[in-house]
Design an enzyme around this catalytic site. Sequence first.
Site, PDB file in Angstrom:
ATOM      1  N   ARG A 146       0.834  -1.195   0.000  1.00  0.00           N
ATOM      2  CA  ARG A 146       0.000   0.000   0.000  1.00  0.00           C
ATOM      3  C   ARG A 146       0.877   1.256   0.000  1.00  0.00           C
ATOM      4  NH1 ARG A 146      -2.618  -3.561   3.569  1.00  0.00           N
ATOM      5  NH2 ARG A 146      -4.780  -4.038   2.988  1.00  0.00           N
TER       6      ARG A 146
ATOM      7  N   HIS B  90      -3.956   3.158  -5.140  1.00  0.00           N
ATOM      8  CA  HIS B  90      -4.200   1.859  -4.505  1.00  0.00           C
ATOM      9  C   HIS B  90      -4.396   0.749  -5.535  1.00  0.00           C
ATOM     10  CE1 HIS B  90      -5.318  -0.777  -1.172  1.00  0.00           C
ATOM     11  NE2 HIS B  90      -6.300  -1.226  -1.929  1.00  0.00           N
TER      12      HIS B  90
ATOM     13  N   ARG C 272      -1.790  -1.849  -6.326  1.00  0.00           N
ATOM     14  CA  ARG C 272      -1.821  -3.074  -5.529  1.00  0.00           C
ATOM     15  C   ARG C 272      -2.619  -4.153  -6.257  1.00  0.00           C
ATOM     16  NH1 ARG C 272      -1.316  -4.828  -0.088  1.00  0.00           N
ATOM     17  NH2 ARG C 272      -3.111  -5.882   0.814  1.00  0.00           N
TER      18      ARG C 272
ATOM     19  N   HIS D  84      -3.409 -10.128   3.547  1.00  0.00           N
ATOM     20  CA  HIS D  84      -4.846 -10.216   3.779  1.00  0.00           C
ATOM     21  C   HIS D  84      -5.119 -11.120   4.980  1.00  0.00           C
ATOM     22  CE1 HIS D  84      -5.953  -9.160  -0.662  1.00  0.00           C
ATOM     23  NE2 HIS D  84      -5.815  -8.100   0.091  1.00  0.00           N
TER      24      HIS D  84
END
Length: 222
Positions: free
Chosen positions: A56, A136, A139, A162
Amino acid sequence: LKKFRDINPCNAVVRQKENNSRWRYLSIPEIKRLLECCPKEEVRNTIICALNTGMRKGVILKLQWENVDLVGDTIYILESKSGNHREIPILPSLKRLFISIGERRSGPVFNLTAEQCDYSFEKALKQAKIENFRYHDLRHTFASHFVMNGGRLPELQKILGHSDFKLTLRYAHLSKNHLQQAIKVVENIIPEIAEREILHIENMAEVKKNTKSDGHFLDTLG
């Protein structure tokens, strides 16, 4: 000043559920255009880092040299959105970038504020004629190309950090062609049996088609 003692009207505002289903990633030609049009070298370097790691923006801008191991080719993320520690392998192209920047024992890898990054990034998008794209989404770009080039979802989950595998499963559909290729490894295990069974099924279908429903169907099969 008189203190406010009434009911806070903001308490009645219902928060809308955040939409995390947004999907956008760059093609290879778009990536090349974006990098060519980036006016600030340091911003370009962060884009290269994002495309090579899936990190990020906030994590990239906070990245410290003491957490970059160019001997073991590993980036150590000590603080992340999920709160979990994770390690990200450093690809050769990213390693060359780090070396070109000039490795130091400590301090930020990228001397850039979020505002400076956003300004130059938006300027590069306009010049490259890339629409409907956010920082973003770099990503998503990393994750999408990772899967489309044969990367596995469990490994992707670890790289992206995650905590919920459902987030990683959003990329599963991109691996459809690779799954079709992968399953072919069993194609020739029992070819003769498989072919005989297919012919049997086809013959049964043909017999059933040509036979009237007069109670003598089983006799015909015999």
